[in-house]
Scaffold this motif. Structure first.
Motif, mmCIF file in Angstrom:
data_model
loop_
_atom_site.group_PDB
_atom_site.id
_atom_site.type_symbol
_atom_site.label_atom_id
_atom_site.label_comp_id
_atom_site.label_asym_id
_atom_site.label_seq_id
_atom_site.Cartn_x
_atom_site.Cartn_y
_atom_site.Cartn_z
ATOM 1 N N ALA A 163 0.841 -1.189 0.000
ATOM 2 C CA ALA A 163 0.000 0.000 0.000
ATOM 3 C C ALA A 163 0.875 1.238 0.000
ATOM 4 O O ALA A 163 1.923 1.270 0.635
ATOM 5 C CB ALA A 163 -0.910 0.012 1.229
ATOM 6 N N VAL A 164 0.427 2.224 -0.744
ATOM 7 C CA VAL A 164 1.101 3.517 -0.797
ATOM 8 C C VAL A 164 0.140 4.520 -0.182
ATOM 9 O O VAL A 164 -1.050 4.519 -0.494
ATOM 10 C CB VAL A 164 1.436 3.895 -2.260
ATOM 11 N N SER A 165 0.662 5.345 0.708
ATOM 12 C CA SER A 165 -0.216 6.293 1.378
ATOM 13 C C SER A 165 0.425 7.668 1.457
ATOM 14 O O SER A 165 1.563 7.855 1.056
ATOM 15 C CB SER A 165 -0.547 5.788 2.784
ATOM 16 N N ALA A 166 -0.365 8.583 2.003
ATOM 17 C CA ALA A 166 0.068 9.942 2.298
ATOM 18 C C ALA A 166 0.430 10.731 1.046
ATOM 19 O O ALA A 166 1.558 11.125 0.841
ATOM 20 C CB ALA A 166 1.207 9.952 3.294
ATOM 21 N N ARG A 167 -0.537 10.910 0.220
ATOM 22 C CA ARG A 167 -0.340 11.796 -0.929
ATOM 23 C C ARG A 167 -0.065 13.202 -0.429
ATOM 24 O O ARG A 167 -0.466 13.572 0.677
ATOM 25 C CB ARG A 167 -1.594 11.793 -1.819
ATOM 26 N N PRO A 168 0.616 14.013 -1.214
ATOM 27 C CA PRO A 168 0.960 15.359 -0.769
ATOM 28 C C PRO A 168 -0.258 16.096 -0.224
ATOM 29 O O PRO A 168 -1.342 15.907 -0.734
ATOM 30 C CB PRO A 168 1.475 16.019 -2.050
ATOM 31 N N PRO A 169 -0.078 16.884 0.825
ATOM 32 C CA PRO A 169 1.187 17.327 1.418
ATOM 33 C C PRO A 169 1.692 16.442 2.549
ATOM 34 O O PRO A 169 2.675 16.775 3.195
ATOM 35 C CB PRO A 169 0.847 18.707 1.953
ATOM 36 N N ALA A 170 1.043 15.336 2.845
ATOM 37 C CA ALA A 170 1.478 14.461 3.940
ATOM 38 C C ALA A 170 2.781 13.737 3.579
ATOM 39 O O ALA A 170 3.203 13.722 2.426
ATOM 40 C CB ALA A 170 0.380 13.448 4.251
ATOM 41 N N VAL A 171 3.394 13.123 4.569
ATOM 42 C CA VAL A 171 4.632 12.365 4.365
ATOM 43 C C VAL A 171 4.344 11.170 3.463
ATOM 44 O O VAL A 171 3.412 10.411 3.690
ATOM 45 C CB VAL A 171 5.197 11.873 5.719
#
Length: 138
Positions: free
Chosen positions: A29-37
């Motif tokens: 899983a890929v998470s935290a699309r901008p602006p998050a980390v």
């Protein structure tokens, strides 16, 4: 300000390499699309042999833009964090070999001490360019 590069292609390249060396990837899983980390989790089945072969739960290989790669492994007191260190965007084949080596010989890899290698809010063109190389090849 430098635009933020999607880290999914880089993570997918690592998943491909990890599976290619014989480790069983049960998901990612890929998470935290901008602006998050930016962060990713690759879930691994316990290996067929070695010190972690008898584990009941899957293992996690985690990447984020501040610390790089870390392998969370079961330990008597919860979990043991094995940081790859050295580079935030290492070659996918290098990540796969490192994960395989740690799973086979956890005592051989020192864990990272100290803080993050970069701050996620950093305006870092070189870091973005390294991630972007995987977007172009995806």
């Amino acid at each position: 300000m430098t635009s933020r590069t999607d880290h999914q292609p880089y993570v997918q390249a690592v998943v491909t390499e990890v599976a290619g060396i014989g480790l069983t990837v049960t998901g990612h899983a890929v998470s935290a699309r901008p602006p998050a980390v930016r962060k990713a989790v690759i879930t691994l089945a316990p290996p067929d042999s070695g010190p972690y072969a008898d584990e009941d739960d899957d293992l996690e290989l985690v990447w984020d833009e501040a610390y790089g790669w870390v392998l969370y492994l079961p330990a008597e007191a919860g979990a043991s964090d094995w940081f790859m260190g050295e580079d935030l965007v290492p070659a996918p084949a290098r990540v796969a070999r490192w994960a395989d080596m740690v799973l086979a010989n956890p005592g051989l890899t020192p864990s990272k001490e100290g803080g993050p290698q970069r701050l996620p809010e950093s305006d870092d063109e070189a870091f973005e360019a390294r991630l972007a190389a995987f977007v172009a090849s995806a």
